[in-house]
Design a protein around this motif. Structure first.
Motif, short mmCIF file in Angstrom:
data_model
loop_
_atom_site.label_atom_id
_atom_site.label_comp_id
_atom_site.label_asym_id
_atom_site.label_seq_id
_atom_site.Cartn_x
_atom_site.Cartn_y
_atom_site.Cartn_z
N HIS A 1 -24.52 -22.83 -27.20
CA HIS A 1 -25.58 -22.13 -26.60
C HIS A 1 -26.88 -22.78 -27.46
CE1 HIS A 1 -23.55 -18.89 -23.94
NE2 HIS A 1 -23.36 -20.52 -23.64
N ILE B 1 -20.49 -11.95 -33.35
CA ILE B 1 -20.12 -13.34 -33.66
C ILE B 1 -18.75 -13.44 -32.94
CG2 ILE B 1 -19.67 -15.11 -35.66
CD1 ILE B 1 -22.50 -14.42 -35.16
N PHE C 1 -8.94 -7.37 -23.67
CA PHE C 1 -10.45 -8.15 -24.19
C PHE C 1 -11.61 -7.16 -23.95
CE2 PHE C 1 -10.27 -11.66 -26.20
CZ PHE C 1 -11.20 -12.01 -26.56
N ARG D 1 -9.56 -18.91 -21.52
CA ARG D 1 -10.66 -18.14 -21.49
C ARG D 1 -11.83 -18.95 -21.38
NH1 ARG D 1 -7.60 -14.17 -25.87
NH2 ARG D 1 -6.25 -12.75 -24.13
N TYR D 2 -11.95 -20.14 -22.24
CA TYR D 2 -13.08 -20.72 -22.57
C TYR D 2 -13.68 -21.25 -21.25
CZ TYR D 2 -14.59 -21.54 -27.25
OH TYR D 2 -14.96 -21.27 -28.43
N SER E 1 -10.47 -19.02 -32.28
CA SER E 1 -10.45 -18.99 -30.74
C SER E 1 -9.59 -20.18 -30.27
CB SER E 1 -12.01 -19.48 -30.62
OG SER E 1 -12.61 -18.16 -30.09
N ASN F 1 -8.12 -18.46 -27.71
CA ASN F 1 -8.67 -18.25 -26.49
C ASN F 1 -8.80 -19.25 -25.47
OD1 ASN F 1 -9.67 -15.30 -26.88
ND2 ASN F 1 -11.22 -16.02 -28.28
N PHE G 1 -22.99 -17.46 -29.46
CA PHE G 1 -22.13 -18.75 -28.87
C PHE G 1 -22.59 -19.98 -29.54
CE2 PHE G 1 -19.34 -20.66 -25.43
CZ PHE G 1 -18.32 -20.57 -26.29
N TYR H 1 -8.19 -10.80 -29.82
CA TYR H 1 -8.00 -11.98 -29.25
C TYR H 1 -6.36 -12.06 -28.55
CZ TYR H 1 -12.34 -13.75 -31.04
OH TYR H 1 -13.58 -13.73 -31.19
C1 X1H Z 1 -20.03 -19.73 -21.85
O1 X1H Z 1 -19.74 -18.82 -22.75
C2 X1H Z 1 -18.59 -18.61 -23.30
C3 X1H Z 1 -18.49 -17.63 -24.51
C4 X1H Z 1 -17.09 -17.42 -24.95
C5 X1H Z 1 -17.35 -18.99 -22.57
C6 X1H Z 1 -16.05 -18.76 -23.39
C7 X1H Z 1 -15.92 -17.85 -24.47
C8 X1H Z 1 -14.77 -17.52 -24.97
O2 X1H Z 1 -13.77 -17.95 -24.31
C9 X1H Z 1 -14.65 -16.68 -26.04
C10 X1H Z 1 -14.94 -16.96 -27.41
C11 X1H Z 1 -15.38 -18.25 -27.67
C12 X1H Z 1 -15.59 -18.07 -29.17
C13 X1H Z 1 -15.40 -17.29 -30.05
O3 X1H Z 1 -15.45 -17.55 -31.37
C14 X1H Z 1 -15.10 -16.08 -29.50
C15 X1H Z 1 -14.64 -16.02 -28.19
S1 X1H Z 1 -14.28 -14.42 -27.21
C16 X1H Z 1 -14.21 -15.34 -25.79
C17 X1H Z 1 -13.68 -14.68 -24.58
C18 X1H Z 1 -12.55 -14.13 -24.60
C19 X1H Z 1 -11.94 -13.57 -23.49
C20 X1H Z 1 -12.84 -13.51 -22.43
O4 X1H Z 1 -12.23 -12.79 -21.19
C21 X1H Z 1 -14.15 -14.15 -22.47
C22 X1H Z 1 -14.69 -14.84 -23.50
#
Ligand code: X1H
Ligand code: NAP
Length: 344
Positions: A274, A236, A246, A52-53, A44, A47, A271, A242
Protein backbone atom coordinates in the motif's frame (compact mmCIF):
# COMPACT_ATOMS: atom_id res chain seq x y z
CA UNK A 1 14.46 -24.96 -14.99
CA UNK A 2 12.91 -25.97 -11.65
CA UNK A 3 10.48 -23.94 -9.57
CA UNK A 4 8.15 -24.18 -6.58
CA UNK A 5 4.47 -24.40 -7.38
CA UNK A 6 1.57 -24.25 -4.91
CA UNK A 7 -0.59 -27.24 -5.80
CA UNK A 8 -2.89 -27.21 -2.76
CA UNK A 9 -3.99 -24.25 -0.60
CA UNK A 10 -2.48 -24.78 2.84
CA UNK A 11 -0.62 -22.85 5.53
CA UNK A 12 1.52 -25.97 5.89
CA UNK A 13 4.20 -25.03 3.35
CA UNK A 14 5.43 -28.58 2.70
CA UNK A 15 1.87 -29.79 2.07
CA UNK A 16 1.08 -26.83 -0.20
CA UNK A 17 4.04 -26.93 -2.58
CA UNK A 18 5.93 -29.18 -4.94
CA UNK A 19 8.97 -28.62 -7.14
CA UNK A 20 8.21 -28.80 -10.86
CA UNK A 21 10.20 -28.57 -14.07
CA UNK A 22 9.26 -25.80 -16.46
CA UNK A 23 10.61 -24.08 -19.56
CA UNK A 24 12.77 -21.05 -18.85
CA UNK A 25 10.32 -18.21 -19.65
CA UNK A 26 11.03 -15.41 -22.16
CA UNK A 27 10.86 -11.81 -20.98
CA UNK A 28 8.18 -9.63 -22.61
CA UNK A 29 7.93 -5.88 -23.02
CA UNK A 30 9.53 -4.09 -20.04
CA UNK A 31 10.52 -7.37 -18.38
CA UNK A 32 13.78 -9.01 -17.32
CA UNK A 33 14.65 -12.68 -17.05
CA UNK A 34 16.57 -13.04 -13.77
CA UNK A 35 18.71 -16.04 -12.85
CA UNK A 36 18.27 -16.26 -9.09
CA UNK A 37 21.28 -16.49 -6.81
CA UNK A 38 19.48 -16.09 -3.47
CA UNK A 39 15.84 -15.89 -2.43
CA UNK A 40 14.41 -14.41 0.77
CA UNK A 41 12.18 -16.44 3.10
CA UNK A 42 9.21 -14.63 4.64
CA UNK A 43 6.80 -15.66 7.36
CA UNK A 44 4.00 -14.71 4.95
CA UNK A 45 5.09 -17.34 2.43
CA UNK A 46 2.61 -19.55 4.28
CA UNK A 47 -0.13 -16.90 4.07
CA UNK A 48 0.52 -16.88 0.33
CA UNK A 49 0.48 -20.70 0.05
CA UNK A 50 -2.81 -20.72 2.01
CA UNK A 51 -4.36 -18.38 -0.58
CA UNK A 52 -4.83 -15.59 1.95
CA UNK A 53 -3.00 -12.95 -0.08
CA UNK A 54 -5.13 -13.19 -3.16
CA UNK A 55 -8.29 -15.14 -2.54
CA UNK A 56 -9.00 -15.34 -6.27
CA UNK A 57 -5.76 -17.26 -6.89
CA UNK A 58 -6.34 -20.99 -7.41
CA UNK A 59 -3.56 -23.63 -7.61
CA UNK A 60 -1.33 -24.20 -9.40
CA UNK A 61 0.47 -20.89 -8.86
CA UNK A 62 4.05 -19.75 -8.30
CA UNK A 63 5.35 -18.62 -4.90
CA UNK A 64 8.17 -16.66 -3.25
CA UNK A 65 8.24 -12.88 -2.74
CA UNK A 66 11.83 -11.76 -3.37
CA UNK A 67 15.21 -12.63 -4.73
CA UNK A 68 18.55 -11.41 -5.97
CA UNK A 69 20.38 -12.58 -9.07
CA UNK A 70 21.73 -11.62 -12.47
CA UNK A 71 19.80 -10.47 -15.53
CA UNK A 72 19.93 -13.41 -17.97
CA UNK A 73 17.82 -11.92 -20.78
CA UNK A 74 16.09 -8.64 -21.63
CA UNK A 75 12.64 -8.03 -23.06
CA UNK A 76 11.99 -5.14 -25.42
CA UNK A 77 12.10 -1.52 -24.20
CA UNK A 78 13.70 -2.19 -20.81
CA UNK A 79 15.88 0.91 -21.07
CA UNK A 80 19.58 1.50 -20.62
CA UNK A 81 19.68 0.67 -16.87
CA UNK A 82 19.90 -3.03 -17.57
CA UNK A 83 22.18 -5.38 -19.47
CA UNK A 84 22.76 -9.12 -19.37
CA UNK A 85 24.80 -9.93 -16.24
CA UNK A 86 23.53 -6.88 -14.29
CA UNK A 87 22.94 -7.80 -10.61
CA UNK A 88 19.38 -6.99 -9.53
CA UNK A 89 17.24 -7.50 -6.46
CA UNK A 90 13.46 -7.62 -6.79
CA UNK A 91 10.07 -8.10 -5.15
CA UNK A 92 7.98 -10.32 -7.40
CA UNK A 93 5.68 -13.27 -6.78
CA UNK A 94 7.20 -16.49 -8.08
CA UNK A 95 10.70 -15.96 -6.70
CA UNK A 96 11.14 -19.58 -5.57
CA UNK A 97 12.51 -20.69 -8.94
CA UNK A 98 15.83 -20.94 -10.75
CA UNK A 99 14.74 -18.23 -13.20
CA UNK A 100 12.00 -15.63 -12.81
CA UNK A 101 10.42 -12.94 -14.98
CA UNK A 102 10.60 -9.54 -13.28
CA UNK A 103 9.00 -6.34 -14.63
CA UNK A 104 11.67 -3.60 -14.47
CA UNK A 105 9.48 -1.54 -12.14
CA UNK A 106 9.82 -4.29 -9.51
CA UNK A 107 13.60 -4.62 -9.93
CA UNK A 108 16.40 -2.61 -8.33
CA UNK A 109 19.94 -2.65 -9.74
CA UNK A 110 22.38 -3.50 -6.93
CA UNK A 111 26.20 -3.37 -6.82
CA UNK A 112 26.51 -7.17 -6.62
CA UNK A 113 24.43 -10.28 -5.88
CA UNK A 114 25.83 -10.39 -2.34
CA UNK A 115 22.97 -11.83 -0.20
CA UNK A 116 23.26 -8.95 2.30
CA UNK A 117 21.47 -6.70 -0.21
CA UNK A 118 18.41 -8.93 -0.23
CA UNK A 119 16.89 -8.00 3.18
CA UNK A 120 16.71 -4.33 2.26
CA UNK A 121 13.98 -4.75 -0.35
CA UNK A 122 11.13 -6.09 1.74
CA UNK A 123 12.20 -6.38 5.38
CA UNK A 124 14.19 -3.13 5.39
CA UNK A 125 11.61 -1.19 3.37
CA UNK A 126 8.82 -2.35 5.71
CA UNK A 127 10.63 -0.93 8.72
CA UNK A 128 11.75 2.20 6.91
CA UNK A 129 8.40 3.20 5.40
CA UNK A 130 6.20 2.26 8.36
CA UNK A 131 8.35 4.07 10.91
CA UNK A 132 8.63 7.10 8.63
CA UNK A 133 4.93 7.29 7.66
CA UNK A 134 3.27 6.08 10.85
CA UNK A 135 5.83 6.11 13.66
CA UNK A 136 6.29 9.89 13.87
CA UNK A 137 9.60 9.19 15.58
CA UNK A 138 11.44 11.96 17.33
CA UNK A 139 14.56 12.10 19.44
CA UNK A 140 14.24 10.61 22.92
CA UNK A 141 11.07 8.67 22.21
CA UNK A 142 10.79 5.12 23.49
CA UNK A 143 10.29 2.45 20.85
CA UNK A 144 9.50 -1.21 21.44
CA UNK A 145 10.33 -3.66 18.64
CA UNK A 146 9.01 -7.23 18.88
CA UNK A 147 10.80 -10.06 17.03
CA UNK A 148 13.59 -7.49 17.09
CA UNK A 149 16.37 -9.84 15.94
CA UNK A 150 14.39 -11.07 12.92
CA UNK A 151 14.32 -10.12 9.25
CA UNK A 152 12.49 -6.83 9.64
CA UNK A 153 12.93 -6.21 13.38
CA UNK A 154 16.69 -5.67 12.94
CA UNK A 155 15.97 -2.70 10.65
CA UNK A 156 13.30 -1.23 12.93
CA UNK A 157 15.84 -1.28 15.79
CA UNK A 158 18.56 0.43 13.74
CA UNK A 159 16.31 3.02 12.09
CA UNK A 160 14.72 3.97 15.43
CA UNK A 161 18.22 4.35 16.91
CA UNK A 162 19.27 6.47 13.93
CA UNK A 163 16.26 8.72 14.71
CA UNK A 164 17.62 9.21 18.25
CA UNK A 165 15.10 6.97 20.00
CA UNK A 166 15.58 4.68 22.98
CA UNK A 167 14.95 1.14 21.69
CA UNK A 168 13.68 -1.90 23.57
CA UNK A 169 13.65 -5.18 21.63
CA UNK A 170 12.14 -8.56 22.43
CA UNK A 171 13.67 -11.89 21.42
CA UNK A 172 13.94 -15.51 22.57
CA UNK A 173 17.62 -16.28 23.25
CA UNK A 174 20.83 -14.92 24.74
CA UNK A 175 22.52 -15.13 21.33
CA UNK A 176 19.83 -12.82 19.96
CA UNK A 177 20.30 -10.50 22.98
CA UNK A 178 23.99 -10.21 22.04
CA UNK A 179 23.09 -9.51 18.41
CA UNK A 180 20.58 -6.84 19.47
CA UNK A 181 23.21 -5.14 21.64
CA UNK A 182 25.61 -5.18 18.68
CA UNK A 183 23.13 -3.24 16.53
CA UNK A 184 22.49 -0.61 19.20
CA UNK A 185 19.35 -1.90 20.97
CA UNK A 186 19.31 -0.19 24.39
CA UNK A 187 17.32 -2.83 26.25
CA UNK A 188 17.07 -6.29 24.70
CA UNK A 189 14.54 -8.48 26.54
CA UNK A 190 14.83 -12.25 26.27
CA UNK A 191 11.14 -13.04 26.83
CA UNK A 192 12.03 -16.65 27.71
CA UNK A 193 14.16 -15.67 30.69
CA UNK A 194 12.57 -12.34 31.67
CA UNK A 195 8.94 -11.37 32.16
CA UNK A 196 8.48 -8.75 29.42
CA UNK A 197 5.47 -7.16 31.14
CA UNK A 198 7.35 -6.82 34.42
CA UNK A 199 10.38 -5.27 32.69
CA UNK A 200 8.18 -2.74 30.88
CA UNK A 201 6.23 -1.86 34.05
CA UNK A 202 9.41 -1.43 36.09
CA UNK A 203 11.74 0.25 33.60
CA UNK A 204 9.25 2.11 31.37
CA UNK A 205 6.39 3.14 33.69
CA UNK A 206 5.34 5.94 31.30
CA UNK A 207 4.88 3.39 28.50
CA UNK A 208 6.21 3.12 24.96
CA UNK A 209 5.67 5.91 22.41
CA UNK A 210 5.91 3.57 19.42
CA UNK A 211 5.62 -0.20 19.14
CA UNK A 212 6.72 -2.05 15.99
CA UNK A 213 4.71 -5.23 16.53
CA UNK A 214 5.16 -8.37 14.43
CA UNK A 215 4.13 -11.21 16.73
CA UNK A 216 0.44 -10.84 17.65
CA UNK A 217 -1.38 -12.80 20.36
CA UNK A 218 -0.09 -12.18 23.91
CA UNK A 219 2.73 -9.96 22.63
CA UNK A 220 0.20 -7.69 20.93
CA UNK A 221 -1.83 -7.49 24.18
CA UNK A 222 1.30 -6.61 26.10
CA UNK A 223 2.11 -3.88 23.59
CA UNK A 224 -1.38 -2.36 23.94
CA UNK A 225 -1.11 -2.45 27.72
CA UNK A 226 2.21 -0.59 27.64
CA UNK A 227 1.38 2.19 25.19
CA UNK A 228 2.26 5.67 26.41
CA UNK A 229 -0.18 8.56 26.21
CA UNK A 230 -0.50 9.32 22.46
CA UNK A 231 1.39 6.10 21.73
CA UNK A 232 1.34 4.55 18.26
CA UNK A 233 1.13 0.80 17.81
CA UNK A 234 2.24 -0.30 14.35
CA UNK A 235 0.69 -3.65 13.48
CA UNK A 236 3.35 -5.11 11.20
CA UNK A 237 2.29 -8.72 11.43
CA UNK A 238 1.04 -11.47 13.71
CA UNK A 239 3.40 -14.32 13.06
CA UNK A 240 2.18 -16.28 16.09
CA UNK A 241 -1.13 -16.96 14.28
CA UNK A 242 -0.11 -17.70 10.70
CA UNK A 243 0.18 -21.45 11.21
CA UNK A 244 -3.28 -21.76 12.67
CA UNK A 245 -6.39 -19.64 12.98
CA UNK A 246 -6.54 -15.97 12.26
CA UNK A 247 -7.59 -12.47 13.15
CA UNK A 248 -7.30 -9.91 15.89
CA UNK A 249 -10.61 -10.83 17.49
CA UNK A 250 -10.31 -12.92 20.62
CA UNK A 251 -11.68 -13.02 24.13
CA UNK A 252 -8.88 -10.96 25.67
CA UNK A 253 -9.03 -8.25 22.98
CA UNK A 254 -12.43 -6.93 24.09
CA UNK A 255 -11.09 -3.85 25.82
CA UNK A 256 -8.84 -2.72 22.96
CA UNK A 257 -10.86 0.37 21.92
CA UNK A 258 -11.13 1.54 25.53
CA UNK A 259 -7.40 1.17 26.03
CA UNK A 260 -6.73 3.25 22.95
CA UNK A 261 -9.28 5.91 23.93
CA UNK A 262 -7.96 6.27 27.47
CA UNK A 263 -4.53 7.04 26.10
CA UNK A 264 -5.49 8.84 22.91
CA UNK A 265 -3.34 6.10 21.46
CA UNK A 266 -3.66 4.78 17.95
CA UNK A 267 -3.29 1.42 16.40
CA UNK A 268 -1.94 1.57 12.87
CA UNK A 269 -1.97 -1.19 10.32
CA UNK A 270 0.80 -1.36 7.74
CA UNK A 271 0.98 -3.43 4.54
CA UNK A 272 4.00 -2.70 2.35
CA UNK A 273 2.27 -2.89 -1.09
CA UNK A 274 0.00 0.00 0.00
CA UNK A 275 3.05 2.30 0.19
CA UNK A 276 4.52 1.92 -3.29
CA UNK A 277 5.05 5.67 -3.72
CA UNK A 278 7.45 5.76 -0.75
CA UNK A 279 9.32 2.63 -1.78
CA UNK A 280 12.12 3.95 -4.02
CA UNK A 281 13.04 6.74 -1.61
CA UNK A 282 13.31 4.39 1.35
CA UNK A 283 15.27 1.82 -0.63
CA UNK A 284 17.76 4.47 -1.74
CA UNK A 285 18.17 5.58 1.87
CA UNK A 286 18.77 2.01 3.08
CA UNK A 287 21.23 1.17 0.28
CA UNK A 288 23.08 4.40 1.01
CA UNK A 289 23.25 3.66 4.75
CA UNK A 290 24.46 0.11 4.04
CA UNK A 291 27.15 1.27 1.59
CA UNK A 292 28.38 3.83 4.15
CA UNK A 293 28.62 1.14 6.83
CA UNK A 294 25.79 2.71 8.85
CA UNK A 295 23.45 -0.28 8.64
CA UNK A 296 23.94 -3.93 9.53
CA UNK A 297 22.15 -6.30 7.15
CA UNK A 298 22.18 -9.54 9.10
CA UNK A 299 21.34 -12.64 7.09
CA UNK A 300 20.81 -16.19 8.33
CA UNK A 301 21.70 -18.85 5.74
CA UNK A 302 20.82 -21.72 8.07
CA UNK A 303 24.32 -22.73 9.19
CA UNK A 304 22.87 -23.58 12.65
CA UNK A 305 19.63 -25.08 11.27
CA UNK A 306 18.95 -28.84 11.23
CA UNK A 307 20.47 -30.04 7.92
CA UNK A 308 22.78 -27.01 7.70
CA UNK A 309 23.06 -24.17 5.20
CA UNK A 310 20.13 -23.61 2.84
CA UNK A 311 21.56 -24.51 -0.57
CA UNK A 312 19.49 -25.52 -3.59
CA UNK A 313 15.84 -24.88 -4.37
CA UNK A 314 14.62 -27.82 -2.24
CA UNK A 315 16.19 -26.29 0.88
CA UNK A 316 13.43 -23.62 0.87
CA UNK A 317 11.12 -26.03 2.75
CA UNK A 318 13.71 -26.42 5.51
CA UNK A 319 14.19 -22.66 5.53
CA UNK A 320 10.44 -22.09 6.11
CA UNK A 321 10.50 -24.69 8.94
CA UNK A 322 13.48 -22.88 10.43
CA UNK A 323 11.64 -19.54 10.32
CA UNK A 324 8.76 -21.07 12.25
CA UNK A 325 11.18 -22.59 14.78
CA UNK A 326 11.85 -18.95 15.78
CA UNK A 327 15.64 -19.47 15.90
CA UNK A 328 16.81 -17.22 13.07
CA UNK A 329 18.99 -14.18 13.60
CA UNK A 330 18.37 -11.72 10.78
CA UNK A 331 16.77 -12.39 7.43
CA UNK A 332 16.59 -16.01 6.28
CA UNK A 333 18.11 -16.45 2.82
CA UNK A 334 18.41 -19.60 0.69
CA UNK A 335 21.03 -20.01 -2.05
CA UNK A 336 19.38 -21.15 -5.27
CA UNK A 337 22.36 -21.27 -7.62
CA UNK A 338 26.11 -20.76 -7.74
CA UNK A 339 27.56 -17.68 -9.44
CA UNK A 340 28.22 -18.09 -13.16
CA UNK A 341 31.98 -18.03 -12.51
CA UNK A 342 31.67 -21.14 -10.27
CA UNK A 343 30.40 -23.17 -13.23
CA UNK A 344 33.59 -22.65 -15.26
C1 X1H B 1 -4.81 -6.20 0.51
O1 X1H B 1 -4.25 -6.31 1.77
C2 X1H B 1 -3.80 -7.54 2.22
C3 X1H B 1 -3.12 -7.55 3.40
C4 X1H B 1 -2.65 -8.72 3.92
C5 X1H B 1 -4.00 -8.73 1.52
C6 X1H B 1 -3.51 -9.91 2.07
C7 X1H B 1 -2.84 -9.92 3.27
C8 X1H B 1 -2.34 -11.19 3.83
O2 X1H B 1 -2.50 -12.25 3.27
C9 X1H B 1 -1.70 -11.17 5.11
C10 X1H B 1 -0.37 -10.69 5.34
C11 X1H B 1 0.52 -10.16 4.44
C12 X1H B 1 1.77 -9.78 4.88
C13 X1H B 1 2.14 -9.95 6.18
O3 X1H B 1 3.36 -9.64 6.54
C14 X1H B 1 1.26 -10.48 7.10
C15 X1H B 1 0.01 -10.83 6.67
S1 X1H B 1 -1.26 -11.51 7.57
C16 X1H B 1 -2.30 -11.67 6.21
C17 X1H B 1 -3.60 -12.26 6.29
C18 X1H B 1 -3.73 -13.52 6.82
C19 X1H B 1 -4.97 -14.14 6.90
C20 X1H B 1 -6.10 -13.50 6.45
O4 X1H B 1 -7.28 -14.15 6.53
C21 X1H B 1 -5.98 -12.22 5.91
C22 X1H B 1 -4.74 -11.61 5.83
P1 NAP C 1 11.52 -13.02 11.02
O1 NAP C 1 11.32 -11.84 11.88
O2 NAP C 1 12.81 -13.17 10.30
O3 NAP C 1 11.35 -14.35 11.86
C1 NAP C 1 10.33 -14.53 12.69
C2 NAP C 1 10.72 -14.25 14.16
O4 NAP C 1 9.52 -14.04 14.88
C3 NAP C 1 11.38 -15.43 14.84
O5 NAP C 1 12.77 -15.42 14.68
C4 NAP C 1 10.96 -15.29 16.29
O6 NAP C 1 11.91 -14.51 17.00
C5 NAP C 1 9.68 -14.46 16.22
N1 NAP C 1 8.49 -15.22 16.63
C6 NAP C 1 7.65 -14.86 17.61
N2 NAP C 1 6.65 -15.72 17.71
C7 NAP C 1 6.84 -16.66 16.80
C8 NAP C 1 6.13 -17.83 16.44
N3 NAP C 1 5.01 -18.21 17.06
N4 NAP C 1 6.63 -18.56 15.46
C9 NAP C 1 7.75 -18.20 14.84
N5 NAP C 1 8.46 -17.09 15.12
C10 NAP C 1 8.00 -16.32 16.11
O7 NAP C 1 10.32 -13.12 9.99
P2 NAP C 1 9.82 -12.05 8.93
O8 NAP C 1 9.41 -12.79 7.73
O9 NAP C 1 10.83 -10.93 8.80
O10 NAP C 1 8.51 -11.49 9.57
C11 NAP C 1 8.44 -10.74 10.75
C12 NAP C 1 7.09 -10.07 10.79
O11 NAP C 1 7.07 -9.01 9.85
C13 NAP C 1 5.90 -10.97 10.43
O12 NAP C 1 4.84 -10.70 11.30
C14 NAP C 1 5.56 -10.54 9.02
O13 NAP C 1 4.21 -10.77 8.68
C15 NAP C 1 5.88 -9.06 9.12
N6 NAP C 1 6.03 -8.36 7.83
C16 NAP C 1 5.06 -7.46 7.52
C17 NAP C 1 5.11 -6.76 6.34
C18 NAP C 1 4.02 -5.78 6.04
O14 NAP C 1 3.96 -5.25 4.93
N7 NAP C 1 3.16 -5.51 6.99
C19 NAP C 1 6.18 -6.97 5.45
C20 NAP C 1 7.18 -7.90 5.82
C21 NAP C 1 7.09 -8.59 7.02
P3 NAP C 1 11.86 -14.30 18.60
O15 NAP C 1 10.76 -15.17 19.12
O16 NAP C 1 13.21 -14.69 19.04
O17 NAP C 1 11.59 -12.84 18.77
Amino acid sequence: MRKFVVTKLSANFREAVCVRSARVPSPGDGELLVRNRFVGINSSDINYSAGRYDTSLQPPFDIGFEGIGEVADLGSSVGANYCVGQPVAYNQAGAFAEYVIVPTKKATPVPSTKPQFLPLLLSGATACISLQELGELSEGQKVLVTAAAGGTGQFAVQLAKAAGCHVVGTCSSEEKVRFLKSIGCDRPINYKSEDTGAVLRREYPEGMDVVYESVGGDMFQLAVNHLAVKGRLLVIGLISSYQSSFGLAGPSEGSLPLKLLQRSASLRGFFLPHYNSQYQGCLRRLLDMYEKGELVCQIDQGDQAPGGRFVGLESICRAVDYLYSGKNIGKIVAEVSQPDSAKL
